[in-house]
Design an enzyme around this catalytic site. Structure first.
Site, PDB file in Angstrom:
ATOM      1  N   GLY A  76       0.809  -1.211   0.000  1.00  0.00           N
ATOM      2  CA  GLY A  76       0.000   0.000   0.000  1.00  0.00           C
ATOM      3  C   GLY A  76       0.845   1.265   0.000  1.00  0.00           C
ATOM      4  O   GLY A  76       1.899   1.321   0.642  1.00  0.00           O
ATOM      5  N   VAL A  78       2.475   2.766  -2.577  1.00  0.00           N
ATOM      6  CA  VAL A  78       3.665   2.837  -3.437  1.00  0.00           C
ATOM      7  C   VAL A  78       3.375   3.452  -4.801  1.00  0.00           C
ATOM      8  O   VAL A  78       4.281   3.607  -5.619  1.00  0.00           O
ATOM      9  CB  VAL A  78       4.299   1.439  -3.630  1.00  0.00           C
ATOM     10  CG1 VAL A  78       4.767   0.880  -2.296  1.00  0.00           C
ATOM     11  CG2 VAL A  78       3.325   0.479  -4.311  1.00  0.00           C
ATOM     12  N   THR A  81      -1.919   2.920  -8.174  1.00  0.00           N
ATOM     13  CA  THR A  81      -2.995   3.524  -8.958  1.00  0.00           C
ATOM     14  C   THR A  81      -2.451   4.442 -10.043  1.00  0.00           C
ATOM     15  O   THR A  81      -2.914   4.420 -11.186  1.00  0.00           O
ATOM     16  CB  THR A  81      -3.958   4.298  -8.041  1.00  0.00           C
ATOM     17  OG1 THR A  81      -4.530   3.384  -7.084  1.00  0.00           O
ATOM     18  CG2 THR A  81      -5.080   4.935  -8.840  1.00  0.00           C
ATOM     19  N   SER A  82      -1.453   5.260  -9.714  1.00  0.00           N
ATOM     20  CA  SER A  82      -0.858   6.146 -10.724  1.00  0.00           C
ATOM     21  C   SER A  82      -0.232   5.331 -11.844  1.00  0.00           C
ATOM     22  O   SER A  82      -0.359   5.687 -13.034  1.00  0.00           O
ATOM     23  CB  SER A  82       0.193   7.052 -10.082  1.00  0.00           C
ATOM     24  OG  SER A  82      -0.397   7.952  -9.169  1.00  0.00           O
ATOM     25  N   ASP A 104      -9.488  -2.316  -5.491  1.00  0.00           N
ATOM     26  CA  ASP A 104      -9.071  -1.885  -4.148  1.00  0.00           C
ATOM     27  C   ASP A 104     -10.265  -1.264  -3.432  1.00  0.00           C
ATOM     28  O   ASP A 104     -10.852  -0.301  -3.932  1.00  0.00           O
ATOM     29  CB  ASP A 104      -7.942  -0.859  -4.276  1.00  0.00           C
ATOM     30  CG  ASP A 104      -7.297  -0.518  -2.929  1.00  0.00           C
ATOM     31  OD1 ASP A 104      -7.895  -0.844  -1.885  1.00  0.00           O
ATOM     32  OD2 ASP A 104      -6.205   0.078  -2.933  1.00  0.00           O
TER      33      ASP A 104
END
Length: 392
Positions: A76, A78, A81-82, A104
């Site tokens: 989590g 890191v 998503t990007s 998620d």
């Protein structure tokens, strides 16, 4: 001041804000009345020409005719998503109709795209060259709908609702349970079960088959491993249920023969269980098929994150999930100033990177370093800016 000068990357930042302005202008002329319902007409993958400066890594991902599913996961915080969103944007800008899905429970896909993607339905993303849709799977909303259906319509409503999720067979086998009450204290793994039902839809729905690339932004490591191992667990469970049903059916048949009763017609519940088992096998095979699927680990250059990434990679290999790439995000460039903090931080990161390159689980992966940037990555323009640095 030294720290500010260290982080400033003038040329790239100017490019980023220029892209942002261009995108905002295009948004203002673009209709905002989008439907959240799935599209009805199939997409076409337009032919693309690859820029000469592109490297083999992304070329393989964009031109592969079979590899369609890309799953990004890791510890989590890191930047999964990007990375997932930027990959989806890059696919779309290279001619692939693309879907990006967040499994998620703590969604940040809407924040990443700077657009409301909530609601559990397909939402078109604005500002890309080819169709790009996003979907945030909302387990809490699904549970609320399930409870409401259970209260208003009784058992048949629950069955219909689970049918719509691709889980109707489970509802039939658990028909004697009060499923609405069960969901008041949902068991571990329910979120992953809902995500699996969506994956089933991706495999079987004509709507989803129109996408040539599907990118999964997965939950932190523990949830992701449950998601990937769930098909095996359910397959084994269904197998046990089928064996039990056969024993019961055999005993019932023997009793009815003793009383000269007619043989009962074959119960189609076993057939439906077998269908569900086959569907789970498809999902399992999808996760493990290196021709169609790739898992990409995302981490940051710290000792703790490197250790967790190593354990994740080992678990993926144990599940025979194909993993080829490791993105090391937020890497500091060499210091060009006398910033002591920057020098020490860079030294720590280099130590972690050295661990990664020597780790027996991670060393075989293609390691991609993504730089720490001095702007927040939000919106399609920002994701394109970031993606051009990562996906080469």
């Amino acid at each position: 001041m030294a720290m500010n000068s260290f982080f400033r990357q003038t040329a790239k930042t100017n490019l980023y804000f220029s892209l942002m302005k261009d995108t905002k202008r295009s948004f203002s002329s673009f209709s905002t009345s989008f439907s959240s319902k799935p599209f009805t007409s199939p997409f076409q993958v337009r032919s693309v020409t690859t820029p000469t400066e592109a490297f083999v890594g992304f070329n393989e991902m964009v031109h592969g005719t079979q590899r369609k599913y890309f799953m990004l996961g890791g510890k989590g915080g890191v930047g999964k998503t990007s990375c997932a969103a930027s990959l989806a944007v890059k696919f779309a800008n290279h001619g692939h109709p693309t879907l990006v899905v967040s499994t998620d429970p703590a969604h940040s896909l809407s924040d990443s795209f700077d657009q409301d993607l909530t609601g559990g339905a397909l939402v078109p993303v604005q500002g890309v060259d080819s169709p790009l849709y996003a979907l945030e799977i909302n387990p809490e909303k699904t549970r609320e709908e399930f409870r409401a259906t259970s209260q208003l319509q009784g058992g048949r409503g629950v069955k219909d609702f689970m049918d719509s999720m691709g889980l109707g067979m489970l509802a039939e086998q658990l028909g004697e349970l009060k499923l609405g009450e069960l969901l008041d204290t949902p068991p571990p793994g329910l979120d992953e079960a809902i995500a699996i039902s969506k994956v089933m839809q991706f495999l079987e729905s004509k709507d989803y088959s129109s996408f040539s690339r599907i990118v999964f932004d997965t939950a932190p490591t523990g949830h992701t491993l449950r998601l990937l191992s769930l098909p095996d667990f359910l397959d084994a469970s269904i197998g046990k249920m089928m064996k039990l049903k056969k024993k019961i059916a055999s005993a019932t048949s023997a009793l009815k023969s003793m009383f000269n009763k007619a043989e009962p017609q074959e119960n189609d519940a076993s057939d439906k269980l077998e269908q569900l088992r086959e569907r789970m096998a498809k999902v399992r095979d999808l996760f493990r098929d290196s021709a169609t699927t790739e898992f990409i680990i995302v981490t940051i250059p710290t000792v703790m994150a490197a250790n967790e990434s190593s354990r994740l990679c080992a678990s993926l290999k144990k599940e025979t999930i194909p993993v080829r790439r490791l993105i090391v995000n937020q890497v500091l460039p060499p210091s060009a100033s006398d910033c002591k903090f920057c020098v020490m931080r860079r030294k720590d990161q280099m130590r972690a990177l050295d661990m990664i390159t020597k780790d027996p689980e991670l060393a075989s992966l293609k390691i991609i370093q993504a730089p720490l940037v001095d702007v927040e990555i939000r919106g399609v323009a920002g994701l394109k800016f970031f993606g051009d640095m990562v996906w080469k």
